[in-house]
Design an enzyme around this catalytic site. Sequence first.
Site, PDB file in Angstrom:
ATOM      1  N   HIS A 263       1.963  -5.737   5.690  1.00  0.00           N
ATOM      2  CA  HIS A 263       2.799  -6.099   6.852  1.00  0.00           C
ATOM      3  C   HIS A 263       1.860  -6.512   7.992  1.00  0.00           C
ATOM      4  CE1 HIS A 263       6.145  -6.269   9.476  1.00  0.00           C
ATOM      5  NE2 HIS A 263       6.451  -5.001   9.614  1.00  0.00           N
ATOM      6  N   HIS A 304       4.948 -14.554   1.592  1.00  0.00           N
ATOM      7  CA  HIS A 304       5.847 -13.885   2.525  1.00  0.00           C
ATOM      8  C   HIS A 304       7.118 -13.529   1.798  1.00  0.00           C
ATOM      9  CE1 HIS A 304       8.256 -13.031   6.074  1.00  0.00           C
ATOM     10  NE2 HIS A 304       7.105 -12.881   6.701  1.00  0.00           N
ATOM     11  N   ASP A 362      -0.298 -14.583   9.636  1.00  0.00           N
ATOM     12  CA  ASP A 362      -1.453 -13.681   9.741  1.00  0.00           C
ATOM     13  C   ASP A 362      -2.750 -14.374   9.372  1.00  0.00           C
ATOM     14  OD1 ASP A 362      -0.179 -11.216  10.510  1.00  0.00           O
ATOM     15  OD2 ASP A 362       0.839 -11.409   8.606  1.00  0.00           O
TER      16      ASP A 362
HETATM   17  N1  ACO Z   1      -2.108 -13.579  -3.648  1.00  0.00           N
HETATM   18  C1  ACO Z   1      -1.930 -13.785  -4.986  1.00  0.00           C
HETATM   19  N2  ACO Z   1      -0.746 -13.682  -5.620  1.00  0.00           N
HETATM   20  C2  ACO Z   1       0.314 -13.333  -4.864  1.00  0.00           C
HETATM   21  C3  ACO Z   1       0.221 -13.116  -3.475  1.00  0.00           C
HETATM   22  C4  ACO Z   1      -1.045 -13.254  -2.872  1.00  0.00           C
HETATM   23  N3  ACO Z   1      -1.193 -13.049  -1.542  1.00  0.00           N
HETATM   24  N4  ACO Z   1       1.443 -12.786  -2.978  1.00  0.00           N
HETATM   25  C5  ACO Z   1       2.284 -12.810  -4.019  1.00  0.00           C
HETATM   26  N5  ACO Z   1       1.612 -13.141  -5.177  1.00  0.00           N
HETATM   27  C6  ACO Z   1       2.184 -13.346  -6.504  1.00  0.00           C
HETATM   28  C7  ACO Z   1       2.636 -12.033  -7.144  1.00  0.00           C
HETATM   29  O1  ACO Z   1       1.594 -11.439  -7.896  1.00  0.00           O
HETATM   30  C8  ACO Z   1       3.789 -12.490  -7.989  1.00  0.00           C
HETATM   31  O2  ACO Z   1       3.277 -13.133  -9.144  1.00  0.00           O
HETATM   32  P1  ACO Z   1       4.091 -13.082 -10.542  1.00  0.00           P
HETATM   33  O3  ACO Z   1       5.408 -13.781 -10.257  1.00  0.00           O
HETATM   34  O4  ACO Z   1       3.217 -13.816 -11.505  1.00  0.00           O
HETATM   35  O5  ACO Z   1       4.271 -11.631 -10.859  1.00  0.00           O
HETATM   36  C9  ACO Z   1       4.459 -13.584  -7.139  1.00  0.00           C
HETATM   37  O6  ACO Z   1       3.389 -14.112  -6.327  1.00  0.00           O
HETATM   38  C10 ACO Z   1       5.588 -13.067  -6.235  1.00  0.00           C
HETATM   39  O7  ACO Z   1       5.086 -12.013  -5.453  1.00  0.00           O
HETATM   40  P2  ACO Z   1       5.921 -10.796  -4.856  1.00  0.00           P
HETATM   41  O8  ACO Z   1       4.995  -9.635  -4.663  1.00  0.00           O
HETATM   42  O9  ACO Z   1       7.152 -10.587  -5.667  1.00  0.00           O
HETATM   43  O10 ACO Z   1       6.351 -11.356  -3.449  1.00  0.00           O
HETATM   44  P3  ACO Z   1       6.990 -10.500  -2.318  1.00  0.00           P
HETATM   45  O11 ACO Z   1       7.915 -11.412  -1.612  1.00  0.00           O
HETATM   46  O12 ACO Z   1       7.531  -9.209  -2.816  1.00  0.00           O
HETATM   47  O13 ACO Z   1       5.709 -10.097  -1.413  1.00  0.00           O
HETATM   48  C11 ACO Z   1       4.050 -10.167   0.273  1.00  0.00           C
HETATM   49  C12 ACO Z   1       5.390 -10.718  -0.234  1.00  0.00           C
HETATM   50  C13 ACO Z   1       4.066  -8.617   0.316  1.00  0.00           C
HETATM   51  C14 ACO Z   1       3.828 -10.666   1.687  1.00  0.00           C
HETATM   52  C15 ACO Z   1       2.920 -10.650  -0.678  1.00  0.00           C
HETATM   53  O14 ACO Z   1       2.950 -12.042  -0.765  1.00  0.00           O
HETATM   54  C16 ACO Z   1       1.541 -10.175  -0.209  1.00  0.00           C
HETATM   55  O15 ACO Z   1       1.149  -9.032  -0.501  1.00  0.00           O
HETATM   56  N6  ACO Z   1       0.778 -11.052   0.528  1.00  0.00           N
HETATM   57  C17 ACO Z   1      -0.525 -10.668   1.035  1.00  0.00           C
HETATM   58  C18 ACO Z   1      -0.381  -9.774   2.254  1.00  0.00           C
HETATM   59  C19 ACO Z   1       0.104 -10.516   3.473  1.00  0.00           C
HETATM   60  O16 ACO Z   1      -0.401 -11.570   3.841  1.00  0.00           O
HETATM   61  N7  ACO Z   1       1.090  -9.914   4.169  1.00  0.00           N
HETATM   62  C20 ACO Z   1       1.624 -10.459   5.413  1.00  0.00           C
HETATM   63  C21 ACO Z   1       3.073 -10.666   5.321  1.00  0.00           C
HETATM   64  S1  ACO Z   1       3.636 -11.523   6.729  1.00  0.00           S
HETATM   65  C22 ACO Z   1       3.835 -10.378   7.947  1.00  0.00           C
HETATM   66  O17 ACO Z   1       3.931  -9.183   7.754  1.00  0.00           O
HETATM   67  C23 ACO Z   1       3.916 -10.931   9.319  1.00  0.00           C
END
Ligand code: ACO
Length: 426
Positions: A263, A304, A362
């Site tokens: 987050h 996201h 971010d």
């Molecule tokens: N790097 C690599 N792979 C990723 C990333 C990433 N940053 N984010 C998602 N994926 C992949 C997952 O492994 C998944 O792959 P799969 O379909 O092969 O299993 C797919 O993309 C979907 O991912 P989910 O985790 O289901 O996406 P979700 O919507 O639940 O998560 C989140 C969103 C938590 C933001 C995630 O993308 C993440 O952890 N990003 C990095 C942290 C980040 O930048 N957070 C800031 C959020 S914005 C904010 O708070 C203002």
Amino acid sequence: MTEKVSITIDGKTTELPVLKASEGRSVVDVRGLIAEGIFTFDPGFLSTASCDSKVTYIDGDAGILLYRGYPIEQLANQSNHLEVCYLLLNDELPSQSQYDSFESSIKSQQTVDPNFQNIFNGFTQGAHPMSMVSAAVAGLASLFHEETDITNADDRMQTAHRLIAKIPTLAAMAYKHGRGEAFVEPNDDLTYAENFLNMCFGTAGEDPNVSPTIAKAMDRIFLLHADHEQNASTSTVRMAGSTDCNPYAAISAGICALWGPAHGGANEAVLLMLNEIGDESRVEEYVNKAKDKNDSFKLMGFGHRVYKNFDPRATVMQESCHAVLVEQGVEDDALLKVAQRLEKIAREDDYFIERKLYPNIDFYSGITLKAVGIPTELFTVIFTLGRMPGWITHWNEMLSAPYKIARPRQLYLGESSRDYVSISDR
Ligand code: ACO
């Protein structure tokens, strides 16, 4: 005519009304299911609207973000953070006199009781500023809770002003404590962002010397983070607030939720990741790690939960970021080069394109803050400052109408009832 959906469970059909949104998706009202002894299952609330709200609208597919109906791009280009605070709290943009009186209310409450400042001495110098800020905000209850009636709209608004006024001061104090430096008192002659920067990077007893470019970038970062509807930290504030706890406790709970790297901690995690990568030549290796199912590594600042097209805040932040890099003359910085290469590869790679993983706000706010020389440990604190009006507006919105204590149900998968066996017989 009200649209309805029917569900049939164990041969019994129940009709559920569909509630129309003023924008975006309608929702199925499942509240009637409890009378039928049925719960719904939605871990992570991926398809559940936890409340109704009039504050912020997001269309993640179209990349739209509106505060009280106003597009984020217009606000970022034409407004400022304090005006946006007023807008969020009061539904409407202020007239000049309303703005002036709001600004003077904020400025008049920026100081923190000298005795209360001792709270920071209880922390080690290496403590993360988020632990100090969350504790200090919860601690404000010791000064103000007794005089706050959460059922009174005027008292709630007074609390909102107080928190927006004091959060930069507390954040700067946490930072100064970590550096072992004397606190710098708030300065009413400075803008909200200038004052925060001066309290962090100025020296007690000296005249302020704040760069207008950095102050402008900081104000924009605050504004872009001001609200984001029912995200994890805002939902935490609502959930804690639904117990009728004091507002400082509810907001402190939100600050703790924001701390996580999934987050608000993501902008700090972006910089830690860039440091770990270290050199442009290693970017591909880390992109491959992020794509590897057997590796838990994720590219911080990408993806996201809601925006699956692009994050409109990231678009605005990207512009600011590039302008700041040029103005600061740091385009050749090694880490910033790593960031630019990472952005390029990830934008062109099928793995990221197919999963709609774009750089989020971010990613760009992290790089911008690094470019203007803000220490990494302050990144999430800056997000906290920005998000304060959103949290307090949602808390106020919830308390302004009938509400229930938040109490989700569960799908129990544990043991059925069994008899206790004494320890000697196990
Ligand atoms: N790097 C690599 N792979 C990723 C990333 C990433 N940053 N984010 C998602 N994926 C992949 C997952 O492994 C998944 O792959 P799969 O379909 O092969 O299993 C797919 O993309 C979907 O991912 P989910 O985790 O289901 O996406 P979700 O919507 O639940 O998560 C989140 C969103 C938590 C933001 C995630 O993308 C993440 O952890 N990003 C990095 C942290 C980040 O930048 N957070 C800031 C959020 S914005 C904010 O708070 C203002």
